[in-house]
Motif scaffolding. Structure first.
Motif, mmCIF file in Angstrom:
data_model
loop_
_atom_site.group_PDB
_atom_site.id
_atom_site.type_symbol
_atom_site.label_atom_id
_atom_site.label_comp_id
_atom_site.label_asym_id
_atom_site.label_seq_id
_atom_site.Cartn_x
_atom_site.Cartn_y
_atom_site.Cartn_z
ATOM 1 N N LYS A 55 11.923 7.058 -22.890
ATOM 2 C CA LYS A 55 11.053 6.297 -23.781
ATOM 3 C C LYS A 55 10.215 7.260 -24.618
ATOM 4 N N PRO A 56 9.900 6.892 -25.862
ATOM 5 C CA PRO A 56 9.088 7.789 -26.702
ATOM 6 C C PRO A 56 7.688 8.015 -26.143
ATOM 7 N N VAL A 57 7.136 6.990 -25.477
ATOM 8 C CA VAL A 57 5.810 7.111 -24.872
ATOM 9 C C VAL A 57 5.939 6.801 -23.383
ATOM 10 N N GLN A 58 5.545 7.744 -22.565
ATOM 11 C CA GLN A 58 5.629 7.560 -21.121
ATOM 12 C C GLN A 58 4.215 7.395 -20.561
ATOM 13 N N PHE A 59 3.973 6.245 -19.930
ATOM 14 C CA PHE A 59 2.660 5.985 -19.357
ATOM 15 C C PHE A 59 2.577 6.573 -17.958
ATOM 16 N N PRO A 60 1.400 7.048 -17.549
ATOM 17 C CA PRO A 60 1.238 7.609 -16.208
ATOM 18 C C PRO A 60 1.615 6.576 -15.143
ATOM 19 N N ILE A 61 2.124 7.056 -14.037
ATOM 20 C CA ILE A 61 2.482 6.162 -12.954
ATOM 21 C C ILE A 61 1.214 5.555 -12.347
ATOM 22 N N LYS A 62 1.259 4.270 -12.117
ATOM 23 C CA LYS A 62 0.147 3.561 -11.501
ATOM 24 C C LYS A 62 0.665 2.889 -10.238
ATOM 25 N N TYR A 63 0.160 3.330 -9.113
ATOM 26 C CA TYR A 63 0.657 2.808 -7.851
ATOM 27 C C TYR A 63 -0.002 1.484 -7.502
ATOM 28 N N PRO A 64 0.756 0.544 -6.970
ATOM 29 C CA PRO A 64 0.171 -0.731 -6.550
ATOM 30 C C PRO A 64 -0.602 -0.564 -5.245
ATOM 31 N N THR A 65 -1.099 -1.659 -4.705
ATOM 32 C CA THR A 65 -1.849 -1.621 -3.455
ATOM 33 C C THR A 65 -1.007 -0.962 -2.362
ATOM 34 N N PRO A 66 -1.506 0.117 -1.757
ATOM 35 C CA PRO A 66 -0.718 0.814 -0.732
ATOM 36 C C PRO A 66 -0.637 0.006 0.562
ATOM 37 N N ALA A 67 0.533 -0.017 1.154
ATOM 38 C CA ALA A 67 0.736 -0.679 2.448
ATOM 39 C C ALA A 67 1.643 0.206 3.288
ATOM 40 N N LEU A 68 1.251 0.461 4.525
ATOM 41 C CA LEU A 68 2.072 1.267 5.419
ATOM 42 C C LEU A 68 1.909 0.791 6.854
ATOM 43 N N THR A 69 2.918 1.089 7.662
ATOM 44 C CA THR A 69 2.952 0.606 9.040
ATOM 45 C C THR A 69 3.450 1.691 9.972
ATOM 46 N N VAL A 70 2.811 1.808 11.128
ATOM 47 C CA VAL A 70 3.319 2.616 12.231
ATOM 48 C C VAL A 70 4.210 1.692 13.055
ATOM 49 N N PHE A 71 5.498 2.009 13.146
ATOM 50 C CA PHE A 71 6.426 1.134 13.850
ATOM 51 C C PHE A 71 6.463 1.476 15.336
ATOM 52 N N SER A 72 5.324 1.257 15.943
ATOM 53 C CA SER A 72 5.152 1.443 17.377
ATOM 54 C C SER A 72 5.227 0.065 18.036
ATOM 55 N N ILE A 73 4.962 0.008 19.335
ATOM 56 C CA ILE A 73 4.874 -1.272 20.044
ATOM 57 C C ILE A 73 3.516 -1.323 20.730
ATOM 58 N N PRO A 74 2.571 -2.166 20.227
ATOM 59 C CA PRO A 74 2.663 -2.977 19.004
ATOM 60 C C PRO A 74 2.516 -2.111 17.755
ATOM 61 N N LYS A 75 2.750 -2.728 16.600
ATOM 62 C CA LYS A 75 2.672 -2.000 15.339
ATOM 63 C C LYS A 75 1.217 -1.879 14.876
ATOM 64 N N LEU A 76 1.001 -0.856 14.054
ATOM 65 C CA LEU A 76 -0.310 -0.622 13.453
ATOM 66 C C LEU A 76 -0.117 -0.579 11.947
ATOM 67 N N GLY A 77 -0.801 -1.470 11.231
ATOM 68 C CA GLY A 77 -0.618 -1.565 9.788
ATOM 69 C C GLY A 77 -1.893 -1.331 9.016
ATOM 70 N N GLN A 78 -1.731 -0.902 7.790
ATOM 71 C CA GLN A 78 -2.877 -0.649 6.903
ATOM 72 C C GLN A 78 -2.488 -1.045 5.488
#
Length: 441
Positions: free
Chosen positions: A319-342
């Motif tokens: 593209k002639p104009v490239q806009f900076p990357i903008k990340y959406p709301t971060p979501a991540l999970t520890v796949f343990s038992i039980p799981k831990l999410g943020q």
């Protein structure tokens, strides 16, 4: 051979940008030196979740009924292998069906727009680096006896006593899987910090649950040497202790794959954290970009970020104009038992923001968690005091991954309490439980 775009690295990040560009009519080639789908599909999230599916099912059964039959590791491993093989084949077929040229081998730069693979030269105006990362090696006497998480995830047999070095996301997942399969697990960590970016109160609850299940945590222990014994076991000596184990898996971080690419001839700068990129994922060479674990973008080195970066580049390259990357709301999970999410703003960051309020909710009696025997379920929700919108949350439960994804949508769309009350969800379900977030306030 000439292409519009060359992608070096056939993992989920590289595949994301290649498929996106191919769908837009670009002539694309992608190079992979090991397995199509990269670490994520072959040695990471895919086999981990496949093994965890068996372990979670077993754990849920033990929460609800007595006398549950023990798990068979060989059956778990067989199921995982089938899932991985199918994902690998599907991934490769998707690339071919999209008209992308797939090249197998190690790529090195000849100049800023030319790479060499098995003696064949390939050229492109734009090159994307998605070479990923590899396990960090620790050096001490006997360190050669340590294996990495890939060995665990591909093991056809699992010893009855193992040691895991590190206390991050991967360590907790492996420990949960192995413990549920009947293996005694010891986790060795050089300091007292585990899962440092997560709410430490929830982390301690998770640690206590795993300790009750038989996991031994050795914090403030630095391994000094490992000795192979005549019995086939290993003796591990730390600065504080000495013990025997039958296998040792090191999950103490990863390092970016930047060597052996001959980046200097292409004018690409890199450092210990990876290839240097700007807010557009552009390297020091304006025609070369980098994404995922191999670059130093200031985001977690996780598959969802690599895929998102791939989509961003696929939408913006050429593209002639490239806009900076903008990340959406971060979501991540520890796949343990039980799981831990943020999701969104963490409780640690919220503590420094007077305009935010952290509310702790014991959600084990909510229908979703009560019917599953999820007696540790707890939610910490972060509100904006002014408009009462949710801006973050951390959760410990068997279904934490699903809940943080729901909350991610609420946060991303700036949903308020009144907005949520206008939604009609299937009942009873995890989504309908969301009404309780405001009713509990």
């Amino acid at each position: 051979m000439q292409y519009d775009v060359l992608v070096i690295g056939g993992g989920v990040g590289g595949g994301s940008v290649a498929l996106n560009l191919a769908s837009r009519g670009f002539k694309v080639a992608i190079v992979e030196e090991r397995d199509w789908g990269g670490t994520t599909i072959n040695r990471g999230s895919t086999p981990k979740r496949a093994l965890l599916a068996s372990a979670e099912t077993h754990f849920r059964m033990t929460q609800l009924v007595k006398d549950v039959a023990p798990l068979s590791w060989s059956e778990m491993a067989s199921h995982s292998a089938k899932v991985v093989l199918a994902a690998n084949q599907r991934y490769g077929n998707n690339l071919v069906n999209a008209g992308i040229t797939t090249i197998e081998g190690h790529a090195t730069f000849v100049n800023s727009n030319t790479i060499l693979v098995h003696g064949q030269r390939y050229q492109a105006k734009t090159i994307v680096l998605a070479t990923g990362a590899r396990p960090r090696k620790l050096e001490f006497p006997g360190s050669q006896y340590m294996e990495h998480s890939a060995s665990f995830l591909k093991a056809s047999n699992l010893p009855d006593k193992i040691t895991i070095v590190g206390a991050g996301i991967i360590a907790f997942a492996l420990a949960s899987i192995a413990t549920e399969a009947g293996t005694k697990v010891t986790i060795v960590q050089h300091n007292r910090m585990a899962l440092r970016i997560f709410d430490q109160g929830l982390v301690q609850t998770l640690i206590s649950r795993l300790e009750n299940a038989g996991v031994v945590f050795k914090f403030d222990n630095t391994i000094q040497n490992i000795t192979e014994l005549s019995s086939g076991s290993y003796q591990v000596t730390t600065n504080q202790d000495q013990f025997e184990t039958k296998a040792i898996y090191c999950v103490a971080g990863r390092v970016p794959n930047t060597e052996d690419l001959n980046l200097s001839v292409a004018g690409v700068k890199f450092g210990p954290l990876g290839i240097k990129v700007d807010e557009r994922l552009k390297t020091s060479n304006p025609q070369i970009f980098a994404l995922g674990d191999c670059c130093d973008a200031p985001v977690p080195k996780l598959s969802n970020y690599a895929i998102y970066q791939g989509k961003y580049l696929g939408n913006n390259l050429q593209k002639p104009v490239q806009f900076p990357i903008k990340y959406p709301t971060p979501a991540l999970t520890v796949f343990s038992i039980p799981k831990l999410g943020q999701v969104g703003i963490s409780t640690q960051k919220a503590a420094d923001k007077p305009e935010l309020e952290v509310k702790t909710m014991d959600i084990k009696n909510w229908q979703t968690y009560a019917r599953n025997g999820d007696d540790l379920a707890k939610l910490k929700i972060i509100f904006n005091k002014g408009n009462q919108q949710i801006v973050g949350a951390e959760v410990l439960s068997q279904d934490a991954d699903q809940l943080v994804d729901y909350l991610s949508l609420l946060i991303q769309q700036h949903v308020s309490a009144d907005d949520l009350q206008q939604q009609l969800f299937a009942y009873p379900s995890q989504a309908s439980d969301l009404y309780g977030i405001w009713q509990s306030r």
